[in-house]
Design an enzyme around this catalytic site. Structure first.
Site, short mmCIF file in Angstrom:
data_model
loop_
_atom_site.label_atom_id
_atom_site.label_comp_id
_atom_site.label_asym_id
_atom_site.label_seq_id
_atom_site.Cartn_x
_atom_site.Cartn_y
_atom_site.Cartn_z
N HIS A 67 -8.01 -4.91 -0.54
CA HIS A 67 -6.89 -4.11 -0.05
C HIS A 67 -6.60 -4.42 1.42
O HIS A 67 -7.50 -4.42 2.26
CB HIS A 67 -7.19 -2.62 -0.20
CG HIS A 67 -5.99 -1.76 0.03
ND1 HIS A 67 -5.05 -1.54 -0.95
CD2 HIS A 67 -5.54 -1.11 1.14
CE1 HIS A 67 -4.09 -0.78 -0.46
NE2 HIS A 67 -4.35 -0.50 0.80
N SER B 215 0.83 -1.20 0.00
CA SER B 215 0.00 0.00 0.00
C SER B 215 0.87 1.26 0.00
O SER B 215 1.67 1.46 -0.91
CB SER B 215 -0.95 -0.04 1.20
OG SER B 215 -1.95 0.95 1.10
N ASP C 99 -9.94 -3.99 -5.09
CA ASP C 99 -9.09 -2.98 -4.47
C ASP C 99 -9.09 -1.74 -5.35
O ASP C 99 -8.84 -1.84 -6.57
CB ASP C 99 -7.67 -3.54 -4.33
CG ASP C 99 -6.68 -2.56 -3.71
OD1 ASP C 99 -7.12 -1.50 -3.22
OD2 ASP C 99 -5.48 -2.87 -3.72
#
Length: 404
Positions: free
Chosen positions: A374, A190, A344
């Site tokens: 995610h 991320s 995501d």
């Protein structure tokens, strides 16, 4: 020390917050195709309840919502690991945690710089303790987890600079940790994937340090020009990262506040000529058709607002948005592993970067979790229950490391 006491005092409020969250859950989109949808709903309930209680604490002046969120996300401390030496150090004044396998080795080991996720706002060495231990044990590598400074207290480029400084220090002292200079990798998920990509680009042309062997980018966020790519609309309400929160975190990292979030979401923060310039890299046209079958919302034209651009123009810097780096930099990058998840909002960031790397002759190993969402990697073993897809993705990362 004050926060545990506050929690006890505010349990009735917590119950009310949790009830409100539960009632509101149907408004969130948890597609039946995601891995363990019932468990994901439970995790979402915990996170939304934490956010609701954090808002209550902030309004009462007891602590900020972000401070409370960080405290809850810390998780419990893990005990000693019989297979690893673990120590907290500082690299160039940046806090790090070093994981070294205890078993004897025939030669120097791989080295991994790990940058955690959390939207540049959340996350810590403790939050990612399980993930880093797993990577070190299973790949027989020395792992350095980096505690970079967090937003909004520390704005861009603080996090990037901390990760770069820690990486440079490690590359200068590899012999001390028994690491092979030819097998050092940067890795992150991320926001950490964003930082790993930025550090990799910065070091690509350096001749005074060992060249990075690889970069591992796990559902990375790589641009803030277009929050209307297909994945941002298809997954706008899917946990654990909603479309609005993606823009919120990017703005918090950049400016320390989330002003003009709506204009950024609509795309009025980028001048037409600049949007045209970057269209060759940031465009739905570069997304394979199979990722558009769930429907793509056509982009509604918006008027450019110069005043907004003045506050966010650093979004065009590659150290913040690595997808915008020039080809002269991209073609020098090391072998890459990119993991994306179908459910995501950041899926297309990863797909676009994969194409950029391949177009520039960089070898890419891509793994797509068709039932992933995610944050699933850090939830591979969460509070007593597991997400098998997250474990599968983490094992693919380990397999890639073993191939280096």
């Amino acid at each position: 020390a004050l926060l545990p006491a506050l929690l006890l005092l505010l349990l009735p409020l917590a119950a009310l917050a949790a009830a409100a969250v539960l009632l509101g859950l149907p408004g969130y989109d948890i597609p039946p195709g995601v891995n363990q949808p019932a468990k994901l709903r439970l995790v979402l309930t915990v996170l939304l309840g934490t956010a609701a209680l954090g808002r209550i604490l902030e309004k009462t002046g007891l602590c900020s919502q972000i401070t409370f969120g960080r405290y809850v996300r810390q998780g419990r401390k893990l005990g000693l690991d019989p297979k690893l030496f673990i120590q907290d150090l500082q690299f160039n004044e940046v806090p790090v945690r070093v994981y070294q396998p205890k078993a004897t080795s025939d030669g120097p080991r791989r080295g991994i710089l790990f940058f955690h996720g959390g939207g540049w706002v959340f996350g810590s060495l403790d939050t990612y303790e399980k993930v880093c231990r797993y990577l070190s044990r299973e790949s027989d590598s020395v792992v350095v987890s980096v505690q970079y400074r967090l937003a909004p207290e520390h704005k861009y480029p603080a996090a990037y600079e901390d990760c770069l400084n820690a990486t440079q220090h490690f590359l200068q002292h590899l012999e001390h940790y028994g690491v092979d200079p030819a097998r050092v990798t940067v890795c992150g998920d991320s926001a950490g994937g964003n930082l790993a990509a930025a550090v990799s680009q910065t070091l690509a042309g350096r001749s005074d340090l060992p060249r990075l062997r690889a970069q591992i980018l796990i559902y990375p966020g790589l641009q803030a020009l277009d929050f209307n790519l297909p994945s941002y609309h298809q997954n706008r309400g899917v946990p654990l990262l909603f479309r609005e929160r993606a823009a919120f975190f990017a703005l918090l990292y950049l400016n320390g506040d989330a002003l003009h979030m709506q204009e950024v979401l609509e795309g009025s923060h980028i001048p037409p000529d600049m949007r045209l310039k970057y269209r060759k890299w940031v465009s739905p046209d570069n997304i394979p058709e199979e990722f558009k079958v769930r429907g793509v919302k056509p982009l509604r034209p918006t008027d450019f607002i110069a005043e907004v651009y003045e506050t966010v123009k650093r979004f065009c810097e590659p150290n913040l948005c690595p997808l915008l780096a020039e080809d002269s930099v991209v073609h020098q990058l090391p072998e890459s592993f990119i993991l994306t998840c179908e459910y995501d909002v950041l899926r297309d960031d990863g797909l676009l970067y994969k194409k950029r790397l391949e177009d520039n002759g960089v070898r890419v190993t891509w793994y797509h979790l068709e039932d992933g969402f995610h944050g699933i990697i850090s939830l591979y073993d969460y509070c007593g229950f597991s997400f098998p897809s997250g474990k599968r993705g983490l094992d693919r990362v380990v397999n890639f490391l073993k191939s280096l």
